[in-house]
Design a protein around this motif. Structure first.
Motif, PDB file in Angstrom:
ATOM      1  N   ALA A  22      -3.370  -8.894  -0.526  1.00  0.00           N
ATOM      2  CA  ALA A  22      -3.228 -10.212   0.114  1.00  0.00           C
ATOM      3  C   ALA A  22      -1.749 -10.533   0.268  1.00  0.00           C
ATOM      4  O   ALA A  22      -1.329 -11.182   1.228  1.00  0.00           O
ATOM      5  N   ILE A  23      -0.956 -10.050  -0.686  1.00  0.00           N
ATOM      6  CA  ILE A  23       0.493 -10.286  -0.666  1.00  0.00           C
ATOM      7  C   ILE A  23       1.154  -9.393   0.373  1.00  0.00           C
ATOM      8  O   ILE A  23       1.944  -9.839   1.183  1.00  0.00           O
ATOM      9  N   GLN A  24       0.796  -8.103   0.329  1.00  0.00           N
ATOM     10  CA  GLN A  24       1.319  -7.173   1.335  1.00  0.00           C
ATOM     11  C   GLN A  24       0.427  -5.946   1.427  1.00  0.00           C
ATOM     12  O   GLN A  24      -0.181  -5.543   0.438  1.00  0.00           O
ATOM     13  N   ALA A  25       0.367  -5.353   2.607  1.00  0.00           N
ATOM     14  CA  ALA A  25      -0.438  -4.161   2.833  1.00  0.00           C
ATOM     15  C   ALA A  25       0.028  -3.041   1.918  1.00  0.00           C
ATOM     16  O   ALA A  25       1.230  -2.910   1.661  1.00  0.00           O
ATOM     17  N   MET A  26      -0.907  -2.270   1.409  1.00  0.00           N
ATOM     18  CA  MET A  26      -0.564  -1.191   0.472  1.00  0.00           C
ATOM     19  C   MET A  26      -1.362   0.076   0.736  1.00  0.00           C
ATOM     20  O   MET A  26      -2.466   0.023   1.259  1.00  0.00           O
ATOM     21  N   THR A  27      -0.793   1.210   0.332  1.00  0.00           N
ATOM     22  CA  THR A  27      -1.487   2.498   0.451  1.00  0.00           C
ATOM     23  C   THR A  27      -2.356   2.706  -0.789  1.00  0.00           C
ATOM     24  O   THR A  27      -2.087   2.109  -1.839  1.00  0.00           O
ATOM     25  N   PRO A  28      -3.367   3.564  -0.692  1.00  0.00           N
ATOM     26  CA  PRO A  28      -4.214   3.868  -1.853  1.00  0.00           C
ATOM     27  C   PRO A  28      -3.392   4.347  -3.043  1.00  0.00           C
ATOM     28  O   PRO A  28      -3.656   3.947  -4.178  1.00  0.00           O
ATOM     29  N   ASN A  29      -2.396   5.163  -2.789  1.00  0.00           N
ATOM     30  CA  ASN A  29      -1.528   5.670  -3.850  1.00  0.00           C
ATOM     31  C   ASN A  29      -0.812   4.546  -4.585  1.00  0.00           C
ATOM     32  O   ASN A  29      -0.852   4.476  -5.812  1.00  0.00           O
ATOM     33  N   ALA A  30      -0.177   3.688  -3.814  1.00  0.00           N
ATOM     34  CA  ALA A  30       0.547   2.559  -4.397  1.00  0.00           C
ATOM     35  C   ALA A  30      -0.394   1.666  -5.179  1.00  0.00           C
ATOM     36  O   ALA A  30      -0.063   1.188  -6.273  1.00  0.00           O
ATOM     37  N   LEU A  31      -1.599   1.459  -4.631  1.00  0.00           N
ATOM     38  CA  LEU A  31      -2.589   0.614  -5.303  1.00  0.00           C
ATOM     39  C   LEU A  31      -3.011   1.201  -6.645  1.00  0.00           C
ATOM     40  O   LEU A  31      -3.060   0.493  -7.655  1.00  0.00           O
ATOM     41  N   HIS A  34      -1.469   0.557  -9.997  1.00  0.00           N
ATOM     42  CA  HIS A  34      -1.724  -0.702 -10.703  1.00  0.00           C
ATOM     43  C   HIS A  34      -2.970  -0.654 -11.589  1.00  0.00           C
ATOM     44  O   HIS A  34      -3.292  -1.617 -12.272  1.00  0.00           O
ATOM     45  N   PHE A  35      -3.685   0.465 -11.548  1.00  0.00           N
ATOM     46  CA  PHE A  35      -4.935   0.557 -12.306  1.00  0.00           C
ATOM     47  C   PHE A  35      -4.978   1.813 -13.160  1.00  0.00           C
ATOM     48  O   PHE A  35      -4.181   2.733 -12.968  1.00  0.00           O
ATOM     49  N   ASP A  36      -5.922   1.846 -14.076  1.00  0.00           N
ATOM     50  CA  ASP A  36      -6.112   3.022 -14.917  1.00  0.00           C
ATOM     51  C   ASP A  36      -6.942   4.082 -14.199  1.00  0.00           C
ATOM     52  O   ASP A  36      -6.891   5.256 -14.546  1.00  0.00           O
ATOM     53  N   SER A  37      -7.696   3.652 -13.214  1.00  0.00           N
ATOM     54  CA  SER A  37      -8.575   4.574 -12.487  1.00  0.00           C
ATOM     55  C   SER A  37      -7.786   5.563 -11.638  1.00  0.00           C
ATOM     56  O   SER A  37      -6.615   5.355 -11.351  1.00  0.00           O
ATOM     57  N   THR A  38      -8.457   6.626 -11.249  1.00  0.00           N
ATOM     58  CA  THR A  38      -7.831   7.646 -10.401  1.00  0.00           C
ATOM     59  C   THR A  38      -7.697   7.130  -8.965  1.00  0.00           C
ATOM     60  O   THR A  38      -8.345   6.162  -8.586  1.00  0.00           O
ATOM     61  N   ARG A  39      -6.864   7.830  -8.198  1.00  0.00           N
ATOM     62  CA  ARG A  39      -6.667   7.478  -6.796  1.00  0.00           C
ATOM     63  C   ARG A  39      -7.981   7.545  -6.038  1.00  0.00           C
ATOM     64  O   ARG A  39      -8.276   6.684  -5.207  1.00  0.00           O
ATOM     65  N   GLN A  40      -8.795   8.560  -6.334  1.00  0.00           N
ATOM     66  CA  GLN A  40     -10.066   8.715  -5.634  1.00  0.00           C
ATOM     67  C   GLN A  40     -11.012   7.544  -5.889  1.00  0.00           C
ATOM     68  O   GLN A  40     -11.740   7.119  -4.997  1.00  0.00           O
ATOM     69  N   THR A  41     -10.978   7.059  -7.112  1.00  0.00           N
ATOM     70  CA  THR A  41     -11.833   5.912  -7.454  1.00  0.00           C
ATOM     71  C   THR A  41     -11.391   4.671  -6.678  1.00  0.00           C
ATOM     72  O   THR A  41     -12.230   3.944  -6.121  1.00  0.00           O
TER      73      THR A  41
END
Lengths: 107, 107
Positions: A22-31, A34-41
């Motif tokens: 919502a703040i700015q567009a992001m790529t799956p990698n960048a996202l 921010h999480f413990d989950s894998t990129r695929q998840t």
DNA sequence: TATATATGCAGCCAATTGGATGCGCAAATT
DNA sequence: AATTTGCGCATCCAATTGGCTGCATATATA
């Protein structure tokens, strides 16, 4: 597959994704950083969000920027709206009055 | 068990229950007449709604009237609120302008 | 007191979900 | 041309979910 907006925002990770992009567009990698989950998840979550049109993609070379579809959030807001008039027209005093009337009727 | 408001409203039947009892408090029996599901299934939905405090019970003899906890709906509204400022401050003209700037930068 | 009614709970089951892993493909980089 | 990087997809798996049936319990009613 159900894939509606309400089912989409049921997951806390997906809500966090929504808040981030919502703040700015992001790529799956960048996202996923921010999480413990894998990129695929995270990618799977983005797929769900895409399918119910809560996000849209913007391809830039080999990167895909995910961006919030604010209009789709309005759909949830629209559902909430039907209850808004209830809490706006409800005052403590009125509540007490109705409760009293009910007690009288019960006797 | 997760049992938060967002997970609760993910199910369409539960949303329908919420919409019904928003108008007036209802018993599980009365509610189940509005659906194809069995009374027990509706009861299970009411349990979920009770556990996340979206509804409250009002015992009346052997009947239990379920009533909406409007304040809990506000919790969803609160989450939506963070995006409201985005769509309120977003005008088509501004959108087009930003898009143009971006294209210039890309060149 | 016996019966009918209103409800919740336990247990069962098929379907769905959120997570991981192991690919394959396309676009950059060397 | 070979390698690295960014991504989605298919598959597997344990946990959860929404539905059902069959109870047990409590309150009305005959």
């Amino acid at each position: 597959m159900r894939r509606d907006v309400f089912q989409a925002i049921a997951d806390p990770t997906r809500r966090a994704i929504i808040a981030l992009i919502a703040i700015q567009a992001m790529t799956p990698n960048a996202l996923s950083e921010h999480f413990d989950s894998t990129r695929q998840t995270i990618s799977k979550h983005l797929r769900v969000l895409t399918e119910c049109q809560l996000v849209k993609q913007e391809h830039r070379g080999r990167e895909i920027y995910y961006q919030l579809e604010v209009d789709k959030i309005k759909e949830i807001d629209k559902w909430i709206a039907q209850f808004r008039k209830i809490w706006e027209n409800r005052y403590d005093q009125l509540d007490d009055l109705l409760l009293t009337i009910q007690h009288i009727q019960d006797q």
